[in-house]
Design a protein around this motif. Structure first.
Motif, PDB file in Angstrom:
ATOM      1  N   GLU A  72      41.397  -0.690  32.678  1.00 43.44           N
ATOM      2  CA  GLU A  72      40.587   0.374  32.081  1.00 43.44           C
ATOM      3  C   GLU A  72      39.726   1.027  33.156  1.00 43.44           C
ATOM      4  N   GLY A  73      39.399   2.303  32.949  1.00 41.11           N
ATOM      5  CA  GLY A  73      38.568   3.059  33.889  1.00 41.11           C
ATOM      6  C   GLY A  73      39.432   3.887  34.822  1.00 41.11           C
ATOM      7  N   TRP A  74      39.136   5.178  34.920  1.00 40.76           N
ATOM      8  CA  TRP A  74      40.029   6.070  35.654  1.00 40.76           C
ATOM      9  C   TRP A  74      40.251   5.690  37.119  1.00 40.76           C
ATOM     10  N   PRO A  75      39.240   5.278  37.898  1.00 43.24           N
ATOM     11  CA  PRO A  75      39.535   4.917  39.295  1.00 43.24           C
ATOM     12  C   PRO A  75      40.565   3.785  39.410  1.00 43.24           C
ATOM     13  N   LYS A  76      40.464   2.783  38.539  1.00 42.74           N
ATOM     14  CA  LYS A  76      41.428   1.674  38.575  1.00 42.74           C
ATOM     15  C   LYS A  76      42.783   2.102  38.017  1.00 42.74           C
ATOM     16  N   VAL A  77      42.776   2.949  36.979  1.00 45.08           N
ATOM     17  CA  VAL A  77      44.044   3.458  36.433  1.00 45.08           C
ATOM     18  C   VAL A  77      44.768   4.264  37.510  1.00 45.08           C
ATOM     19  N   GLN A 127      40.451  -5.997  44.696  1.00 52.25           N
ATOM     20  CA  GLN A 127      41.234  -6.115  45.934  1.00 52.25           C
ATOM     21  C   GLN A 127      42.491  -5.269  45.843  1.00 52.25           C
ATOM     22  N   GLN A 128      43.090  -5.028  46.992  1.00 48.61           N
ATOM     23  CA  GLN A 128      44.308  -4.230  47.077  1.00 48.61           C
ATOM     24  C   GLN A 128      45.521  -5.108  46.774  1.00 48.61           C
ATOM     25  N   PRO A 129      46.390  -4.702  45.834  1.00 52.03           N
ATOM     26  CA  PRO A 129      47.596  -5.507  45.565  1.00 52.03           C
ATOM     27  C   PRO A 129      48.587  -5.440  46.718  1.00 52.03           C
ATOM     28  N   ARG A 130      49.363  -6.511  46.842  1.00 53.16           N
ATOM     29  CA  ARG A 130      50.421  -6.516  47.867  1.00 53.16           C
ATOM     30  C   ARG A 130      51.509  -5.541  47.461  1.00 53.16           C
ATOM     31  N   PRO A 131      52.144  -4.883  48.419  1.00 56.79           N
ATOM     32  CA  PRO A 131      53.208  -3.929  48.066  1.00 56.79           C
ATOM     33  C   PRO A 131      54.446  -4.655  47.542  1.00 56.79           C
ATOM     34  N   TYR A 132      55.183  -3.973  46.686  1.00 50.58           N
ATOM     35  CA  TYR A 132      56.437  -4.494  46.155  1.00 50.58           C
ATOM     36  C   TYR A 132      57.548  -3.938  47.035  1.00 50.58           C
ATOM     37  N   THR A 133      58.178  -4.821  47.791  1.00 50.75           N
ATOM     38  CA  THR A 133      59.199  -4.397  48.759  1.00 50.75           C
ATOM     39  C   THR A 133      60.607  -4.656  48.215  1.00 50.75           C
ATOM     40  N   ARG A 134      61.594  -4.105  48.908  1.00 50.43           N
ATOM     41  CA  ARG A 134      62.995  -4.348  48.532  1.00 50.43           C
ATOM     42  C   ARG A 134      63.323  -5.831  48.646  1.00 50.43           C
TER      43      ARG A 134
END
Length: 195
Positions: free
Chosen positions: A133-138, A174-181
């Motif tokens: 919830e909340g536009w910055p997080k969305v 925190q920043q999520p880890r990227p989803y890679t191939r």
């Protein structure tokens, strides 16, 4: 010139036509179900009600494989998802002073007999993988979805655990880890083994 003592004839034809039109509209509305249910007509689909009132209330699906679509009114549609399908549902509302709520949910549609969590506008509910919830997080979640697409993976095929990870990291600031191939290939292998 008419006699003032004699009563005037009033033409009610326009009024009668308006009454007939309203009666027809009420009859049409009675035939059109306004509250869709997931189990209507033996359906096993998870249904999501989308509403759109420009700059006031906007619901939309960011990703997901729609199995069925039904138009209820000009501003309301119902999307159906098969059991196991993963979709992102965005809800945004505002008033005269700006945004009052914005939310995104990544949900896995459930089958018969599966446990589920209720969610507004989702019938009967689903397995909620992410709820922010909340536009910055969305906006951060939407950017994460864009990154999954840039990696060449359809977000509805990404590992459900990735969406849980994104939820937890964003909730913790925190920043999520990227989803890679590579992560996606590992998920596909795990799914093959689990069967």
């Amino acid at each position: 010139m008419s006699d003032p003592a004699r009563p005037q004839r009033i033409d009610f034809s326009g009024f009668e036509a308006a009454l007939r039109r309203q009666a027809m509209e009420r009859a049409q509305a009675a035939r059109t179900p306004t509250v869709p249910t997931a189990l209507a007509a033996g359906s096993r689909l998870t249904e999501v009600e989308l509403n759109w009132i420009e700059k006031k209330l906007e619901h939309w699906i960011r990703f997901g494989r729609v199995a069925q679509e039904r138009i209820v009114t000009r501003r309301t549609r119902v999307m159906g998802f098969r059991p196991g399908a993963i979709f992102a549902f965005v809800r945004w509302a505002s008033n005269d002073f700006g945004t009052i709520s914005s939310r995104i949910d990544v949900v896995r549609a459930v089958g018969d007999g599966e446990a589920y969590t209720t969610l507004p506008f989702v019938r009967p509910g689903g397995d909620i993988l992410l709820h922010i919830e909340g536009w910055p997080k969305v906006a951060q979640v939407l950017a994460t979805i864009d990154a999954v697409e840039l990696a060449g993976v359809d977000p509805c095929n990404a590992a459900p655990d990735h969406w849980r990870h994104v939820h937890n990291r964003i909730a913790a600031g925190q920043q999520p880890r990227p989803y890679t191939r590579e992560r996606h290939r590992a998920w596909l292998k795990r799914r093959e083994i689990e069967g």
